[in-house]
Design a protein around this motif. Structure first.
Motif, PDB file in Angstrom:
ATOM      1  N   CYS A   1    -127.032  54.893  -4.287  1.00  0.00           N
ATOM      2  CA  CYS A   1    -128.436  54.743  -3.892  1.00  0.00           C
ATOM      3  C   CYS A   1    -129.343  55.840  -4.421  1.00  0.00           C
ATOM      4  N   GLY A   2    -128.772  56.834  -5.105  1.00  0.00           N
ATOM      5  CA  GLY A   2    -129.602  57.934  -5.608  1.00  0.00           C
ATOM      6  C   GLY A   2    -129.870  59.013  -4.571  1.00  0.00           C
TER       7      GLY A   2
ATOM      8  N   THR B   1    -124.971  66.199  -8.237  1.00  0.00           N
ATOM      9  CA  THR B   1    -125.021  64.786  -8.597  1.00  0.00           C
ATOM     10  C   THR B   1    -125.654  63.973  -7.468  1.00  0.00           C
ATOM     11  N   ALA B   2    -126.536  63.052  -7.809  1.00  0.00           N
ATOM     12  CA  ALA B   2    -127.106  62.166  -6.788  1.00  0.00           C
ATOM     13  C   ALA B   2    -126.105  61.071  -6.448  1.00  0.00           C
ATOM     14  N   CYS B   3    -126.275  60.438  -5.294  1.00  0.00           N
ATOM     15  CA  CYS B   3    -125.382  59.348  -4.896  1.00  0.00           C
ATOM     16  C   CYS B   3    -125.449  58.235  -5.938  1.00  0.00           C
TER      17      CYS B   3
ATOM     18  N   ASP C   1    -120.440  60.498 -11.670  1.00  0.00           N
ATOM     19  CA  ASP C   1    -121.338  59.513 -12.297  1.00  0.00           C
ATOM     20  C   ASP C   1    -120.576  58.551 -13.204  1.00  0.00           C
TER      21      ASP C   1
ATOM     22  N   CYS D   1    -122.696  60.436   1.046  1.00  0.00           N
ATOM     23  CA  CYS D   1    -124.126  60.246   0.843  1.00  0.00           C
ATOM     24  C   CYS D   1    -124.830  60.391   2.189  1.00  0.00           C
TER      25      CYS D   1
END
Ligand SMILES: [Zn+2]
Ligand SMILES: [Zn+2]
Ligand SMILES: [Zn+2]
Length: 322
Positions: free
Chosen positions: A126-127, A121-123, A275, A143
């Motif tokens: 902020c991605g 999973t991305a942060c 998410d 992150c």
């Protein structure tokens, strides 16, 4: 009529935490607990049958490896009745003895560990890339590119940080560990918000902590408190010191009305994905604070309807409305 409360029976009364530490602070006694636990000599209240299995004195002494009868007797007597029960057939662990054995199992294994670091999973802020780390038996997801969520309350970049027993890491990927930690955190929080300590079953007390000068710029944390959240729930057990401090948004998500409201709309808050949880907290859940009387007012946008939950200074639900 006065309310009646539990009183300990005479033989079990008055074992203070200090005395319990003292009783267990001896290798021979811990070996007795270990031997009984390994042999399954306990009353299996939590298993399907209700039978007690015991170990005769002579076998117990032989397995613990103490030749001197008097010395063994002395140590064994210290464990009875709080940790070990004596029956006509022999000895078995008490409920307390089983908890000690389980606690030892839970803290065994790695103290710090290398994890297969990066999470799928991305942060959600902020991605950026989210890394898992394990230190001092705390499992942290942080992150690598932004400050995370907790301001000064946690190491920089932290998105999730909680104690995690080392055996629970075995054969789990970083993503599995993340899902497991989220589940455990929510589960602890539901207990605490009901006023029950998940560790020792004592009363857990809540306190609403509000940032008085809260003024975050868009996309930035507030300078006064270092976080994006105006109100935090401080939940702690005065008996065993178990504690959680989380944004009020998350505290409210652990309450039955919010769990039900969101479940009807396709989100299982009890076992969320990172998410889902962040999407909820960042876009659908809002908290404001009112004065006189002071209340944390949290709204959850369900799309078709809004759920509003008001909490007082002790994080007690004052009212719920749709
Ligand atoms: Zn980030
Ligand atoms: Zn603030
Ligand atoms: Zn407790």
């Amino acid at each position: 009529m006065a309310e009646r409360v539990f009183q300990a029976s005479d033989d079990a009364a008055g074992l203070t935490p200090e005395a319990a530490f003292a009783v267990l602070g001896d290798e021979t006694r811990l070996n007795v607990v270990r031997v009984l636990w390994s042999a399954g000599a306990s009353h299996e209240y939590d298993d399907v049958d209700d039978t007690a299995s015991t170990m005769p004195y002579s076998e117990l002494r032989r397995r613990v490896g103490v030749e001197d009868n008097g010395r063994f007797n002395y140590h064994l007597s210290k464990l009875v009745p709080h940790f070990v029960r004596k029956t006509d057939d022999g000895y078995r662990l008490s409920g307390g003895g089983k908890r000690i054995a389980r606690a030892v199992v839970a803290i065994a294994g790695a103290h710090d560990a290398e994890l297969p670091g990066v999470v799928g999973t991305a942060c959600p802020v902020c991605g950026g890339v989210v890394e898992a780390s394990y230190e001092d038996q705390w499992l942290r997801f942080a992150c690598t590119q932004c400050d995370g969520l907790f301001g000064d309350a946690a190491p920089n970049g932290t998105l999730l940080n909680a104690p995690f027993p080392a055996p629970g890491l075995a054969e789990r990927t970083a993503d599995d560990a993340l899902a497991t930690e989220l589940y455990r955190c929510t589960s602890d929080l539901t207990d605490m918000m009901q006023g029950v300590c998940p560790e020792c079953a004592s009363a857990a007390r809540g306190t609403l902590v509000v940032c008085d000068g809260h003024d975050p710029a868009p996309g930035e944390p507030c300078e006064a408190c270092g976080t994006p959240f105006v109100a935090w729930g401080d939940l702690r057990c005065g008996t065993c010191q178990f504690a959680k401090r989380l944004p009020v948004e998350l505290c409210v998500l652990a309450l039955a009305p919010a769990i039900g409201f969101l479940y009807e709309r396709g989100t299982n808050v009890l076992a969320p994905s990172l998410d889902d949880l962040f999407d909820l907290v960042q876009t659908r859940v809002r908290t404001t604070v009112t004065d006189d009387p002071r209340r944390a007012v949290t709204t959850i946008d369900g799309g078709d309807e809004v759920l509003t939950v008001r909490l007082d200074d002790y994080l007690t639900v004052v009212d719920v409305s749709r």
